[in-house]
Scaffold this motif. Structure first.
Motif, PDB file in Angstrom:
ATOM      1  N   GLN A 194      -1.302  -0.726  -7.665  1.00 49.17           N
ATOM      2  CA  GLN A 194      -1.140   0.358  -8.637  1.00 49.17           C
ATOM      3  C   GLN A 194      -2.362   0.417  -9.560  1.00 49.17           C
ATOM      4  OE1 GLN A 194       2.730   0.153 -10.298  1.00 49.17           O
ATOM      5  NE2 GLN A 194       2.439   1.859 -11.720  1.00 49.17           N
ATOM      6  N   HIS A 248       4.426   9.165  -7.885  1.00 51.71           N
ATOM      7  CA  HIS A 248       5.182  10.005  -8.822  1.00 51.71           C
ATOM      8  C   HIS A 248       4.915  11.476  -8.581  1.00 51.71           C
ATOM      9  CE1 HIS A 248       6.981   6.948 -11.349  1.00 51.71           C
ATOM     10  NE2 HIS A 248       5.833   6.290 -11.361  1.00 51.71           N
ATOM     11  N   LYS A 304       9.914  -0.191  -7.598  1.00 54.39           N
ATOM     12  CA  LYS A 304       9.078   0.181  -6.443  1.00 54.39           C
ATOM     13  C   LYS A 304       7.976  -0.847  -6.195  1.00 54.39           C
ATOM     14  CE  LYS A 304       7.903   4.058  -8.461  1.00 54.39           C
ATOM     15  NZ  LYS A 304       8.589   3.968  -9.768  1.00 54.39           N
ATOM     16  N   THR A 305       7.228  -1.161  -7.258  1.00 56.15           N
ATOM     17  CA  THR A 305       6.141  -2.132  -7.112  1.00 56.15           C
ATOM     18  C   THR A 305       6.697  -3.506  -6.767  1.00 56.15           C
ATOM     19  OG1 THR A 305       4.719  -0.913  -8.632  1.00 56.15           O
ATOM     20  CG2 THR A 305       4.207  -3.229  -8.314  1.00 56.15           C
ATOM     21  N   THR A 306       7.821  -3.853  -7.369  1.00 57.88           N
ATOM     22  CA  THR A 306       8.431  -5.149  -7.063  1.00 57.88           C
ATOM     23  C   THR A 306       8.776  -5.247  -5.578  1.00 57.88           C
ATOM     24  OG1 THR A 306       9.326  -5.236  -9.297  1.00 57.88           O
ATOM     25  CG2 THR A 306      10.288  -6.722  -7.686  1.00 57.88           C
ATOM     26  N   ASN A 349      10.073   5.118 -13.690  1.00 55.47           N
ATOM     27  CA  ASN A 349       9.365   3.908 -14.098  1.00 55.47           C
ATOM     28  C   ASN A 349      10.339   2.739 -14.203  1.00 55.47           C
ATOM     29  OD1 ASN A 349       7.612   6.164 -15.981  1.00 55.47           O
ATOM     30  ND2 ASN A 349       6.524   4.781 -14.626  1.00 55.47           N
ATOM     31  N   GLY A 350       9.918   1.608 -13.687  1.00 56.74           N
ATOM     32  CA  GLY A 350      10.741   0.420 -13.799  1.00 56.74           C
ATOM     33  C   GLY A 350      11.886   0.346 -12.806  1.00 56.74           C
TER      34      GLY A 350
HETATM   35  N1  ATP Z   1       6.671 -10.406 -12.978  1.00 58.23           N
HETATM   36  C1  ATP Z   1       7.688  -9.817 -13.647  1.00 58.23           C
HETATM   37  N2  ATP Z   1       8.386 -10.508 -14.572  1.00 58.23           N
HETATM   38  C2  ATP Z   1       9.409  -9.943 -15.247  1.00 58.23           C
HETATM   39  N3  ATP Z   1       9.818  -8.676 -15.057  1.00 58.23           N
HETATM   40  C3  ATP Z   1       9.169  -7.936 -14.154  1.00 58.23           C
HETATM   41  C4  ATP Z   1       8.071  -8.460 -13.397  1.00 58.23           C
HETATM   42  N4  ATP Z   1       7.611  -7.491 -12.581  1.00 58.23           N
HETATM   43  C5  ATP Z   1       8.388  -6.419 -12.795  1.00 58.23           C
HETATM   44  N5  ATP Z   1       9.326  -6.669 -13.747  1.00 58.23           N
HETATM   45  C6  ATP Z   1      10.356  -5.751 -14.198  1.00 58.23           C
HETATM   46  O1  ATP Z   1      11.033  -5.252 -13.063  1.00 58.23           O
HETATM   47  C7  ATP Z   1      11.320  -3.886 -13.224  1.00 58.23           C
HETATM   48  C8  ATP Z   1      10.740  -3.117 -12.083  1.00 58.23           C
HETATM   49  O2  ATP Z   1       9.351  -3.104 -12.210  1.00 58.23           O
HETATM   50  P1  ATP Z   1       8.416  -2.396 -11.141  1.00 58.23           P
HETATM   51  O3  ATP Z   1       7.016  -2.651 -11.567  1.00 58.23           O
HETATM   52  O4  ATP Z   1       8.808  -2.806  -9.790  1.00 58.23           O
HETATM   53  O5  ATP Z   1       8.767  -0.861 -11.372  1.00 58.23           O
HETATM   54  P2  ATP Z   1       8.115   0.421 -10.712  1.00 58.23           P
HETATM   55  O6  ATP Z   1       9.213   1.156 -10.050  1.00 58.23           O
HETATM   56  O7  ATP Z   1       6.965   0.058  -9.898  1.00 58.23           O
HETATM   57  O8  ATP Z   1       7.651   1.229 -12.005  1.00 58.23           O
HETATM   58  P3  ATP Z   1       6.368   2.155 -12.245  1.00 58.23           P
HETATM   59  O9  ATP Z   1       6.701   3.488 -11.684  1.00 58.23           O
HETATM   60  O10 ATP Z   1       6.215   2.193 -13.728  1.00 58.23           O
HETATM   61  O11 ATP Z   1       5.220   1.508 -11.575  1.00 58.23           O
HETATM   62  C9  ATP Z   1      10.746  -3.475 -14.569  1.00 58.23           C
HETATM   63  O12 ATP Z   1      11.803  -3.496 -15.501  1.00 58.23           O
HETATM   64  C10 ATP Z   1       9.753  -4.538 -14.889  1.00 58.23           C
HETATM   65  O13 ATP Z   1       9.655  -4.745 -16.272  1.00 58.23           O
END
Ligand code: ATP
Ligand code: MG
Lengths: 248, 306
Positions: A99, A200, A56-58, A52-53
């Protein structure tokens, strides 16, 4: 599955469908993506995994144009997408799911696809394919969360993507639904679409991907086959707990 | 799709136009009749932008004033015929809409307030003493234009038909559906290939142009006016409250709003207009908070099967 696409081009490999190089994305002082590279070939399914975090989504947001990167290059079929807004990237062939599904709440199920469909797409066939044809005239608010996820997928498909980014579609699905979704994604790849699948659920990833990219803290820490990833020391450490506690 | 357009037009627009067309024979208050059409156009024009993209411009009257002054200045400084000056009024509002297009980046109340500030700024420019030579400044304008009540009333109805035709088309067309999708969720709309910014801009400019055209016709029918008269915030408030009351995003809603509320205003309100501004202000808040879909939504809810 995608071997056919690769075997006949042993001499000059085709350019990848998606090429992402050196993507950096910061939120204020926080670096969510720290120099990520990613390539996807037509007909290939790449699994994108990480805690998590990890970003990936970013990464999906940056590739689909919802976020602009601070640095790095993105190209699709050799054409640069850098700086292009999201709707243009959709037109260029990038489709995605969310997601948490984001349907158009005041529209019917079918209208949700009508607004997105390219000319000539058989909307009813796509609805039937995700088994939502019975609900076509209903408002989306009538759908349960699994159906909303499938609607999200259907909406991406009617844009006729060449690259499909799938963000945690499997979560919440029962085994029967999982098997069906896996089959559907494999069929898309067999039809030549390149896929990035964030998930996941490792068994699901294992059943559909040839290759995985493991991310942690905005970086790639492993790239290769899933069965090799689980042997990798860094990967094991990230998934089974780091030696020092990670800040929330 | 096209069937719905024909049905709505036949059920709402056609009867309305017939009623408006015969009214002058039944009722001998030309000014009131024209005002009704003016408010129908303003309510439907506001409906274009609020009903289909979610932007609620409190400064909507700015376009009305721009149209009135576009008309007036054309007649004062050129030899153009009044009909052409009406078009210039529409173009003036369209240009004002283009200039203000960056406001569409703002959301909710910020957008509403910024548009209000823009309308006030425009009024101040026109009412500026130093520009009296050109605009008439604070002394207003007194136009030497032929009094043609039948023509101006007919023109106003023509503008109404155009605006309501556009609303009906948006309700049935794919473009309108994409606007609604963008309003529901701009993020998924963009990833579904919808150019959200372009769609919003189109209805915004159409909305501005409608107000400008009807502002010009209004100026023609009452050719002596002060800046305050055509930039009166009441126009915005009325248009908003009529649209919200009847139901934004529908064709019949703003008509219901004008008939019921403007009717009530004329029956009991004219003697106490300040009261009515207060009541309407409160009504806007109540409608936005508790009844955002308006009266027309009651009918929609009953036959919602597709
Ligand atoms: N718009 C935003 N503003 C500030 N921080 C952000 C933003 N979007 C994501 N983050 C931060 O960037 C990091 C990566 O987030 P992301 O959503 O890409 O993770 P992820 O790998 O998709 O996690 P998960 O498996 O929980 O979906 C996290 O620490 C999140 O808090
Ligand atoms: Mg995520």
């Amino acid at each position: 599955m995608a071997d056919g696409a690769r075997a006949d081009t042993r001499t000059t490999p085709p350019p990848p469908l998606l090429r992402v190089t050196g993507i950096v994305k910061r939120f204020g002082g926080f670096t969510a993506l720290d120099g990520i590279d990613l390539t996807v070939r037509a007909g290939e399914i790449v699994g994108l995994i990480g805690p998590n975090g990890s970003g990936k989504t970013t990464l999906i947001n940056v590739v689909s144009g919802l976020l602009s990167a601070n640095a790095g290059e993105i190209s699709l079929d050799g054409r640069s997408l850098t700086g292009l807004p999201a709707h243009r990237r959709s037109a260029a062939g990038i489709g995605r799911t969310f997601q948490i599904p984001k349907p158009f709440a005041s529209l019917s199920v079918r209208q949700n696809l009508e607004v997105a469909a390219r000319d000539g797409v058989d909307i009813d066939a796509v609805l039937a394919d995700v088994e939502l044809d019975r609900h076509a005239a209903r408002p989306v608010s009538d759908l349960n969360s699994v159906s909303q996820k499938l609607l999200d997928l259907a909406r991406a498909l009617v844009t006729r993507p060449t690259l499909l980014l799938v963000d945690e579609l499997a979560c919440g699905l029962n085994p029967v639904e999982l098997a069906r979704v896996a089959e559907r994604l494999r069929a898309l790849a067999a039809a030549g679409i390149g896929l990035v699948v964030v998930e996941h659920l490792m068994s699901f990833i294992d059943s559909i991907t040839d290759r995985v990219v493991v991310m942690n803290a905005g970086r790639e820490i492993f790239g290769g086959r899933l069965r090799d990833a689980v042997q990798d020391r860094d990967v094991v450490e990230v998934f089974l707990g780091a030696p020092e506690p990670v800040a929330a | 799709m096209r069937k719905g357009f024909v049905r709505e037009t036949a059920l709402v627009l056609l009867p309305l136009v017939v009623v408006l067309a015969v009214m002058p024979w039944l009722y001998n208050n030309q000014l009131l009749l024209l005002n009704i059409v003016v408010f129908l156009v303003l309510a439907q024009g506001l409906n274009l932008t609020y009903g289909f993209s979610g932007y609620l411009p409190f400064g909507y009257v700015g376009f009305f004033g721009a149209g009135a002054y576009g008309f007036a200045l054309t007649l004062m400084h050129t030899a153009a015929p009044p009909l052409l000056a009406v078009l210039v009024g529409g173009v003036a509002a369209l240009l004002a809409g283009l200039v203000l297009a960056p406001l569409l980046r703002l959301q909710g109340a910020y957008f509403g307030l910024a548009s209000l500030a823009a309308a006030e700024a425009l009024r101040h420019v026109i009412a500026n003493q130093d520009l009296s030579e050109i605009t008439g400044g604070p002394y207003g304008v007194r136009l030497d234009v032929p009094f043609r009540p039948v023509l101006t009333y007919g023109l106003a109805i023509g503008i109404l038909v155009l605006v309501m035709g556009l609303v009906a088309w948006l309700r049935q067309s794919r473009f309108g559906l994409r606007l609604r999708a963008a309003r529901d969720n701009p993020v998924s709309a963009a990833t579904a290939g919808i150019d959200v910014v372009h769609g919003r801009l189109v209805v915004w400019l159409a909305s501005a142009t409608a107000a400008g055209l009807i502002g010009a016709v209004y100026a023609w029918s009452a050719p002596t006016f002060f800046p305050e008269a055509v930039f009166d915030l009441s126009f915005s408030i009325f248009a908003i409250v009529f649209t919200l009351f009847g139901g934004a995003g529908t064709l019949v809603g703003p008509v219901i709003g004008v008939v019921v509320l403007y009717g009530a205003y004329n029956v009991i309100g004219v003697s106490a207009p300040k009261y009515f501004q207060l009541v309407y202000g409160l009504l806007i808040m109540a409608l936005v908070l508790f009844f955002p879909a308006g009266l027309a939504s009651l009918a929609v809810r009953r036959r919602r099967d597709g």
